[in-house]
Design an enzyme around this catalytic site. Structure first.
Site, mmCIF file in Angstrom:
data_model
loop_
_atom_site.group_PDB
_atom_site.id
_atom_site.type_symbol
_atom_site.label_atom_id
_atom_site.label_comp_id
_atom_site.label_asym_id
_atom_site.label_seq_id
_atom_site.Cartn_x
_atom_site.Cartn_y
_atom_site.Cartn_z
ATOM 1 N N ARG A 59 0.850 -1.186 0.000
ATOM 2 C CA ARG A 59 0.000 0.000 0.000
ATOM 3 C C ARG A 59 0.893 1.246 0.000
ATOM 4 N NH1 ARG A 59 -3.306 -2.896 -1.433
ATOM 5 N NH2 ARG A 59 -5.395 -3.328 -0.631
ATOM 6 N N GLU A 91 -3.896 6.977 -6.045
ATOM 7 C CA GLU A 91 -3.832 6.245 -7.318
ATOM 8 C C GLU A 91 -5.070 6.529 -8.150
ATOM 9 O OE1 GLU A 91 -1.243 2.504 -5.517
ATOM 10 O OE2 GLU A 91 -3.368 2.236 -5.991
ATOM 11 N N HIS A 105 0.388 -0.227 -10.091
ATOM 12 C CA HIS A 105 -0.409 -1.123 -9.242
ATOM 13 C C HIS A 105 -0.870 -2.356 -10.026
ATOM 14 C CE1 HIS A 105 -2.909 -1.093 -5.315
ATOM 15 N NE2 HIS A 105 -2.717 -2.341 -5.722
#
Length: 321
Positions: A233, A262, A284
């Site tokens: 994270r 994000e 990601h």
């Protein structure tokens, strides 16, 4: 039963899409902004969300909502306490990323430990062609064997990363929780891991206790100038402090698959250093191998069907237990 997927675009095109066996009305939204969540969940019994936040204020206005399926392991985007209060079951997916995330972490480790980014760019720029010899040494190259891998987070993904490290002859240690009064068997004191590791890889959930757990004091203590890897994270690391640590050569490199916001905003400090050979940021995608995404989808469908049968699975709050 009405089902709404708030951010269906987070599921890759290779996934074989199945649907629950019970009668239902399914609605997909590619993405959902914060001010669209309430409207889109009106009259919905089952909500699917990957990263769209479902807040307490929204939940309290959704009397029909019975189940939230989080299309991820992390569920910090859902107010679990309010769900428990309202009797809304929340189920997450588990174990689907057991291979893909550790492999991505090690892809970053290999690339940075051997300076692959810098050397690739040198060839593109013609540096090898002008070298006058069969090789040159513009960037450091170090072996993994014999180096220390500090794992922060000893769940499935941390252990998967540790197994790969051990296979390459690394000395793998698990960090005890930051600030812990005692060190559990099988763990190494937090400060020792920070001080002695050549590579540090983060695999811990984002909670109020872990937010910003790596910041200036930790970077100042990193005597081995490690590579810092984050496939967990973004909020675990103070990103401005990270840039400072790279500027001050307190760490050798950074490989991040996650950022605090994000997609990143233009003022994210990491966006200004992406051209450096010792920095890799990926969008990601560490979780997103085709095999992992199929497993994730199959779990989502099973959670809905199990809930419909009255036997919720993977409940993360008290409502489904």
């Amino acid at each position: 039963m009405k089902i709404a997927f708030l951010d269906q675009s987070t599921i890759g095109p290779s996934v074989r899409i199945s649907k629950p066996a019970f009668a239902h009305d399914w609605v997909d939204y590619d993405n959902t902004s914060p001010d669209e969540v309430l409207e889109r969940l009106q009259g919905v019994q089952i909500c699917i969300t990957n990263k769209v936040r479902v807040s307490a204020s929204v939940l309290k206005q959704l009397p029909d909502l019975k189940l939230i399926c989080v299309a991820a392991t992390g569920f910090d985007n859902v107010d679990i306490a309010t769900c428990d209060e309202l009797g809304i079951v929340v189920s997450n997916v588990r174990g689907y990323a057991v291979n893909t995330v550790p492999e991505h972490a090690f892809a970053l480790i290999f690339a940075l430990r051997r300076s692959l980014v810098g050397y690739r760019q040198d060839v593109i720029n013609g540096e090898w062609q002008k070298a006058g010899t069969f090789c040159f040494f513009n960037h450091p190259i170090k072996d993994l064997a014999g180096s220390r891998l500090g794992i922060i987070g000893s769940g499935t993904l941390g252990k998967g990363t540790a197994r790969i490290g051990e296979a390459f002859g690394m000395d793998v240690v698990y960090a005890e929780r930051k600030g812990a009064a005692e060190v559990r068997s099988g763990y190494t004191p937090w400060q020792e891991v920070i001080t002695t590791s050549d590579v540090i890889s983060l695999h811990t959930p984002l909670t109020p206790e872990t937010r910003g757990m790596i910041s200036t004091p930790e970077f100042e203590a990193m005597k081995q100038k490690p590579i810092l890897i984050n496939t967990s994270r973004g909020g675990l690391v103070d990103e401005a402090a990270l840039v400072g640590a790279l500027d001050n050569q307190q760490i050798a490199a950074a490989g991040f698959d996650v950022l605090t916001t994000e997609p990143p905003q233009t003022d994210n400090p990491l966006l200004g250093i992406l051209d450096r050979p010792n920095v890799i940021v990926t969008p990601h995608v560490g979780w997103a191998s085709e095999e992992a995404m199929q497993t994730l989808w199959d779990q989502l469908i099973s959670h809905m069907e199990n809930f419909h049968k009255g036997t919720p699975t993977n409940a993360v709050g008290s409502a489904g237990r």
